[in-house]
Scaffold this active site. Structure first.
Site, PDB file in Angstrom:
ATOM      1  N   GLU A  21     146.986 132.779  21.146  1.00 46.48           N
ATOM      2  CA  GLU A  21     148.359 133.117  21.543  1.00 46.48           C
ATOM      3  C   GLU A  21     148.740 134.486  20.989  1.00 46.48           C
ATOM      4  O   GLU A  21     148.418 134.826  19.850  1.00 46.48           O
ATOM      5  CB  GLU A  21     149.338 132.070  21.016  1.00 46.48           C
ATOM      6  CG  GLU A  21     150.796 132.389  21.364  1.00 46.48           C
ATOM      7  CD  GLU A  21     151.746 131.263  21.016  1.00 46.48           C
ATOM      8  OE1 GLU A  21     151.628 130.189  21.646  1.00 46.48           O
ATOM      9  OE2 GLU A  21     152.579 131.442  20.112  1.00 46.48           O
ATOM     10  N   PHE A  23     152.130 137.630  21.118  1.00 50.04           N
ATOM     11  CA  PHE A  23     153.538 137.876  21.447  1.00 50.04           C
ATOM     12  C   PHE A  23     153.714 139.327  21.880  1.00 50.04           C
ATOM     13  O   PHE A  23     152.903 140.191  21.516  1.00 50.04           O
ATOM     14  CB  PHE A  23     154.445 137.554  20.250  1.00 50.04           C
ATOM     15  CG  PHE A  23     154.194 138.406  19.031  1.00 50.04           C
ATOM     16  CD1 PHE A  23     154.776 139.673  18.899  1.00 50.04           C
ATOM     17  CD2 PHE A  23     153.393 137.948  18.000  1.00 50.04           C
ATOM     18  CE1 PHE A  23     154.546 140.459  17.774  1.00 50.04           C
ATOM     19  CE2 PHE A  23     153.150 138.728  16.868  1.00 50.04           C
ATOM     20  CZ  PHE A  23     153.731 139.989  16.761  1.00 50.04           C
ATOM     21  N   PRO A  25     154.598 143.022  21.729  1.00 50.92           N
ATOM     22  CA  PRO A  25     154.963 143.980  20.680  1.00 50.92           C
ATOM     23  C   PRO A  25     156.260 144.717  21.022  1.00 50.92           C
ATOM     24  O   PRO A  25     156.711 144.726  22.168  1.00 50.92           O
ATOM     25  CB  PRO A  25     153.778 144.949  20.653  1.00 50.92           C
ATOM     26  CG  PRO A  25     152.665 144.219  21.323  1.00 50.92           C
ATOM     27  CD  PRO A  25     153.321 143.352  22.361  1.00 50.92           C
ATOM     28  N   THR A  52     153.804 134.862  24.699  1.00 50.40           N
ATOM     29  CA  THR A  52     155.072 134.183  24.443  1.00 50.40           C
ATOM     30  C   THR A  52     156.227 134.832  25.190  1.00 50.40           C
ATOM     31  O   THR A  52     156.147 135.973  25.645  1.00 50.40           O
ATOM     32  CB  THR A  52     155.398 134.156  22.942  1.00 50.40           C
ATOM     33  OG1 THR A  52     155.638 135.497  22.487  1.00 50.40           O
ATOM     34  CG2 THR A  52     154.258 133.546  22.148  1.00 50.40           C
ATOM     35  N   HIS A  81     154.147 131.933  28.901  1.00 48.31           N
ATOM     36  CA  HIS A  81     155.255 131.115  28.424  1.00 48.31           C
ATOM     37  C   HIS A  81     156.471 131.346  29.327  1.00 48.31           C
ATOM     38  O   HIS A  81     156.689 132.455  29.818  1.00 48.31           O
ATOM     39  CB  HIS A  81     155.647 131.515  27.000  1.00 48.31           C
ATOM     40  CG  HIS A  81     154.689 131.059  25.952  1.00 48.31           C
ATOM     41  ND1 HIS A  81     155.085 130.695  24.690  1.00 48.31           N
ATOM     42  CD2 HIS A  81     153.336 130.901  25.978  1.00 48.31           C
ATOM     43  CE1 HIS A  81     154.038 130.340  23.977  1.00 48.31           C
ATOM     44  NE2 HIS A  81     152.955 130.468  24.738  1.00 48.31           N
ATOM     45  N   HIS A 157     160.552 117.199  17.146  1.00 46.10           N
ATOM     46  CA  HIS A 157     161.407 118.354  17.389  1.00 46.10           C
ATOM     47  C   HIS A 157     162.641 118.260  16.498  1.00 46.10           C
ATOM     48  O   HIS A 157     163.150 117.171  16.219  1.00 46.10           O
ATOM     49  CB  HIS A 157     161.822 118.397  18.868  1.00 46.10           C
ATOM     50  CG  HIS A 157     162.447 119.697  19.268  1.00 46.10           C
ATOM     51  ND1 HIS A 157     163.755 120.017  18.993  1.00 46.10           N
ATOM     52  CD2 HIS A 157     161.932 120.765  19.951  1.00 46.10           C
ATOM     53  CE1 HIS A 157     164.029 121.216  19.475  1.00 46.10           C
ATOM     54  NE2 HIS A 157     162.937 121.694  20.066  1.00 46.10           N
ATOM     55  N   LYS A 173     158.122 114.633  29.892  1.00 47.44           N
ATOM     56  CA  LYS A 173     157.638 115.939  30.349  1.00 47.44           C
ATOM     57  C   LYS A 173     156.291 115.802  31.070  1.00 47.44           C
ATOM     58  O   LYS A 173     156.066 116.437  32.103  1.00 47.44           O
ATOM     59  CB  LYS A 173     157.501 116.902  29.155  1.00 47.44           C
ATOM     60  CG  LYS A 173     158.820 117.401  28.600  1.00 47.44           C
ATOM     61  CD  LYS A 173     158.654 118.526  27.598  1.00 47.44           C
ATOM     62  CE  LYS A 173     158.112 118.070  26.275  1.00 47.44           C
ATOM     63  NZ  LYS A 173     158.153 119.138  25.235  1.00 47.44           N
ATOM     64  N   GLN A 184     153.179 122.347  18.085  1.00 46.01           N
ATOM     65  CA  GLN A 184     153.762 123.195  17.058  1.00 46.01           C
ATOM     66  C   GLN A 184     152.771 123.284  15.895  1.00 46.01           C
ATOM     67  O   GLN A 184     151.919 122.407  15.720  1.00 46.01           O
ATOM     68  CB  GLN A 184     155.083 122.564  16.595  1.00 46.01           C
ATOM     69  CG  GLN A 184     155.787 123.246  15.446  1.00 46.01           C
ATOM     70  CD  GLN A 184     156.357 124.584  15.841  1.00 46.01           C
ATOM     71  OE1 GLN A 184     155.598 125.541  15.974  1.00 46.01           O
ATOM     72  NE2 GLN A 184     157.662 124.666  16.048  1.00 46.01           N
ATOM     73  N   TYR A 276     147.318 130.416  16.871  1.00 44.88           N
ATOM     74  CA  TYR A 276     148.449 131.335  16.835  1.00 44.88           C
ATOM     75  C   TYR A 276     147.989 132.575  16.071  1.00 44.88           C
ATOM     76  O   TYR A 276     147.975 132.594  14.840  1.00 44.88           O
ATOM     77  CB  TYR A 276     149.655 130.691  16.162  1.00 44.88           C
ATOM     78  CG  TYR A 276     150.203 129.498  16.905  1.00 44.88           C
ATOM     79  CD1 TYR A 276     150.836 129.657  18.133  1.00 44.88           C
ATOM     80  CD2 TYR A 276     150.098 128.205  16.386  1.00 44.88           C
ATOM     81  CE1 TYR A 276     151.339 128.568  18.832  1.00 44.88           C
ATOM     82  CE2 TYR A 276     150.603 127.103  17.074  1.00 44.88           C
ATOM     83  CZ  TYR A 276     151.216 127.300  18.296  1.00 44.88           C
ATOM     84  OH  TYR A 276     151.714 126.227  18.987  1.00 44.88           O
TER      85      TYR A 276
END
Length: 597
Positions: A21, A23, A25, A52, A81, A157, A173, A184, A276
Site C-alpha cells: 500500500e 499514499f 505524496p 490510498t 481506495h 471499528h 459488506k 486494519q 503498509y
C-alpha cells in the site's frame, strides 16, 4: 486482472502472496520518486499495489492520477481506495469511470475517516453513509467488472458498539458484493488469528489479507497505534523501550517483528499478506527476504518492459527501444494511435503518432536540485564527465532518464559506458548482447518459465559531427553493424537498407511464437529525436542564457548528432564496444571552443 482472481490463482498454487500500500505524496517531486519506488518494488513480486484516498477526498484527483499512471504507464496491477467522505454520487461516478478507463479493475471501498477538524463522521449531501452502501452502488453500476475489497477490524471499528456488531457489518459488506477483506494494522497475531476464525464461523468466506505495518520509527509507531487504538503486546513495548532513541535499532526490530508475525500467521494457514509500506522500501524488502518469499518470475517480468494494464493497450507486445528510459513519455505520445488496439509496433506510422507533450520535454528534477547535481559545465568534457558519473552511480539522474539508477543488466557494462562517455560518446541508452540466457535469469530473464531470451548489443548516444564522421568511416566495413544518426535539424544518416523494424530483444518459449518486444526502426527514432534534443533545451534553461554552461549545452544541442547503433551478431558479446574502442575521437572541447568565443 481482478485481485480476487489473482488470490484464487495463488491459493490454488499453494504459495504465499503479498501486496503493498502507498499514499499520495504532497509534492510533485515526491510523486515522481514514488513512481520509481513503486516500479522498483514491483520487482519484489506483489500481486497488486493499492493507493490510498485521503480523508475528505482531499487527494482524490492525485489518487486517480497515481492509479491511472501506475496502471497504464508502469504496468502495475493497482487497487484504488475509494471513500464515502465528502464524496457525493457524482464524484464517485467520476472516480469509478476514471478507474475503468485506465484499465483498473480493483477498488477498496471504505467509509473513510471524518474530514480534518471534524470529530464525527457525517455523510455529505447525495452521498453514502457506509462502505456497504458504496459496495452495493459499485455492483449496481458496474456489475462484476470490479473486484471490490473492504476493510476488516480485528479489534473492531472504533464506532462499533461491540465485536458482535462489527462482525455483523463486515458480513453485510461481503453480502453486498465485497470480494476480499484487508485488515486494519495489528500487532497481536493471536488476536488476529482468532478473529479470522470468528469470521469464518459467521459465514464470512472471502479471502482476508492481514494488514502488516512494519515499525519504521518509535514516534510514528506510537502515534499510529494511539490513533487507531491498536493493542500493543507487552513484549513489543518492552523490546522497544530500551532502543526507542536509536532509529536504526527500531527499524531493525520492526523487520524482525514483522517476519515473526508473518510466520505465525502463515502457520495458521493464511498465505496472503498486505504490507503498509508508508511509501518506504527497505523494510518491506528485508521482510520478504527474511521470509524467503519469492514470487513467480512471470509476476515480476513478463516482458523486458512492464506492459501497460490499460485495456486499450492490453495486446501491446512491441515497443521501440528509444523510450526505454522515458516510459511515461512514450505512453503519452502513443495514447491516441488510431489503430492501437492491435498492439503492434507498426502503428507508429499512424498520423495519430503523438506530438511532444509537457512531460516529454521536462526535466525530472527541479532546477535547484538540477544545479546542485549537474553543476556548471564549462565545456563538453565537463558534460561528458557528468554522463560518466551517472553511469558509475555518482549522480542519480541525467535529463534522458526517468530512472534514479541504472538497470541491473547495465552493471556488466557500467565501466565501459563510463569510459565511452569520457571519450565524448554521451550515452543515454544501452543493452549488452545476450545469447540464449534462460528466461528465469535474475538479470536478463523475462517471460514464461523454461524459455530463452536473446539481445543484440545496442547503444544510443550523442556525438559531435567530427567524431560521427570518424565513427562512420570505421564501421563502413562492419557488416554486422547498423546505425541511424540524426541532428536536431533532421539530417539523417544511416547504413540500413531496410526501413522496417530490427528486433533487438526476443524470446523463445514453450508453445509460443517468437516474441519480439523491443525494436529499432526509423519512424519512431525520428519522433524520439525531437524529444531527445529538446531535453538539452530544458537543461540549458536552468542557467542564465548568456553564461558559459547555457552556451555549451545549446551548442551540443544545435550541432551534435543523436545516433543509435545495433551490433546484429548477438553471439559476439564484445563486438560493438571493440569497434567503438578502435575509433580515434577528437577533442570535443577544442572543437566547440571557437563557437563559444
Amino acid at each position: 486482472m481482478k485481485i480476487s482472481d489473482k488470490i484464487i490463482r495463488a491459493e490454488e498454487e499453494g504459495r504465499p502472496f503479498w501486496s503493498f500500500e502507498y499514499f499520495p505524496p504532497k509534492t510533485t517531486a515526491g510523486v515522481q520518486n514514488l513512481f520509481e519506488r513503486m516500479e522498483r518494488m514491483y520487482n519484489l513480486g506483489p500481486e497488486f499495489v493499492d493507493i490510498t484516498w485521503n480523508a475528505g477526498g482531499t487527494s482524490s484527483d492525485l489518487t486517480t492520477e497515481l492509479v491511472a499512471t501506475a496502471q497504464s504507464v508502469y504496468g502495475l496491477e493497482t487497487c484504488m481506495h475509494l471513500t464515502c467522505t465528502n464524496m457525493p454520487k457524482e464524484k464517485i461516478d467520476i472516480a469509478l469511470k476514471a478507474a475503468k478507463d485506465c484499465g483498473n479493475q480493483n477498488i477498496l471501498a471504505l467509509r473513510g475517516d471524518p474530514p480534518r477538524g471534524q470529530e464525527q463522521w457525517i455523510s455529505c449531501d447525495n452521498g453514502f453513509s457506509y462502505a456497504s452502501d458504496l459496495v452495493a452502488y459499485i455492483r449496481q453500476q458496474y456489475g462484476d467488472y470490479f473486484s471490490i475489497g473492504v476493510a476488516g477490524y480485528p479489534e473492531k471499528h472504533l464506532d462499533s458498539a461491540d465485536a458482535e456488531e462489527d462482525f455483523k457489518w463486515l458480513k453485510f459488506k461481503v453480502d453486498q458484493g465485497a470480494d476480499f477483506v484487508v485488515t486494519q494494522l495489528f500487532y497481536d497475531t493471536g488476536l488476529f488469528i482468532n478473529w479470522v476464525k470468528e469470521c469464518r464461523q459467521r459465514g464470512i468466506t472471502v479471502p482476508i489479507l492481514p494488514g502488516i505495518m512494519p515499525i519504521q520509527n518509535f514516534g510514528g509507531f506510537t502515534r499510529m497505534t494511539a490513533l487507531c487504538k491498536t493493542y500493543v503486546p507487552d513484549h513489543i513495548r518492552n523490546a522497544l523501550e530500551p532502543i526507542k532513541e536509536d532509529d536504526q535499532a527500531v527499524k531493525d526490530y520492526g523487520v524482525k517483528l514483522a517476519i515473526e508475525m508473518c510466520r505465525e500467521i502463515k502457520a495458521a494457514g493464511i498465505n496472503g499478506f498486505h504490507f503498509y509500506t508508508l511509501n518506504l522500501e527497505k523494510s518491506t524488502r528485508l521482510i520478504l527476504e527474511g521470509l524467503n518469499f519469492v514470487a513467480p518470475r512471470e509476476n515480476v517480468r513478463q516482458l523486458p518492459w512492464n506492459p501497460s494494464l490499460s485495456k486499450k493497450r492490453e495486446k501491446e507486445n512491441v515497443r521501440p527501444i528509444f523510450w526505454k528510459n522515458r516510459i511515461k513519455s512514450y505512453i503519452t505520445r502513443t495514447e491516441a494511435w488510431d489503430e492501437f488496439p492491435n498492439g503492434r509496433w507498426g502503428d507508429s506510422r499512424s498520423p495519430a503518432f503523438g506530438e511532444l507533450d509537457g512531460y516529454g520535454t521536462s526535466l525530472k528534477v527541479p532546477a535547484k536540485e538540477a544545479l546542485e547535481m549537474w553543476g556548471y559545465p564549462q565545456d563538453p568534457d565537463d558534460v561528458a564527465d557528468l554522463f560518466a558519473k551517472y553511469c558509475r552511480g555518482e549522480i542519480k539522474s541525467i535529463p534522458w532518464s526517468d530512472e534514479s539508477s541504472l538497470y541491473p543488466e547495465t552493471d556488466a557494462i557500467r565501466d565501459t559506458l563510463a569510459n565511452l562517455n569520457r571519450r565524448g560518446y554521451l550515452t543515454i541508452n544501452s543493452q549488452p548482447a545476450v545469447n540464449g540466457v534462460r528466461s528465469d535469469d535474475k538479470v536478463h530473464g523475462w517471460g514464461p518459465k523454461n524459455g530463452y531470451v536473446y539481445q543484440k548489443a545496442y547503444l544510443e548516444f550523442f556525438i559531435s559531427p567530427e567524431n560521427l564522421s570518424e565513427l562512420v568511416r570505421r564501421i563502413e566495413d562492419e557488416l554486422q553493424i547498423t546505425y541511424y544518426a540524426v541532428n536536431r535539424r533532421g539530417d539523417l544518416r544511416t547504413n540500413s537498407q531496410n526501413d522496417g523494424p530490427n528486433a533487438v530483444t526476443w524470446g523463445v518459449f514453450v508453445g509460443k511464437e517468437i516474441v519480439q518486444p523491443t525494436v529499432v526502426e526509423v519512424v519512431s527514432f525520428m519522433a524520439w529525436k525531437d524529444e531527445a534534443f529538446e531535453l538539452w533545451s530544458e537543461w540549458s534553461k536552468i542557467y542564465t542564457p548568456s553564461t558559459t554552461p547555457a552556451k555549451v549545452i545549446n551548442a551540443i544541442r544545435d550541432e551534435w548528432y543523436l545516433i543509435n547503433i545495433v551490433h546484429n551478431d548477438f553471439q559476439d558479446q564484445d563486438g560493438l564496444f571493440r569497434v567503438l574502442d578502435s575509433v580515434k575521437t577528437a577533442n570535443n572541447s577544442a572543437l566547440i571552443a571557437n563557437g563559444l568565443a
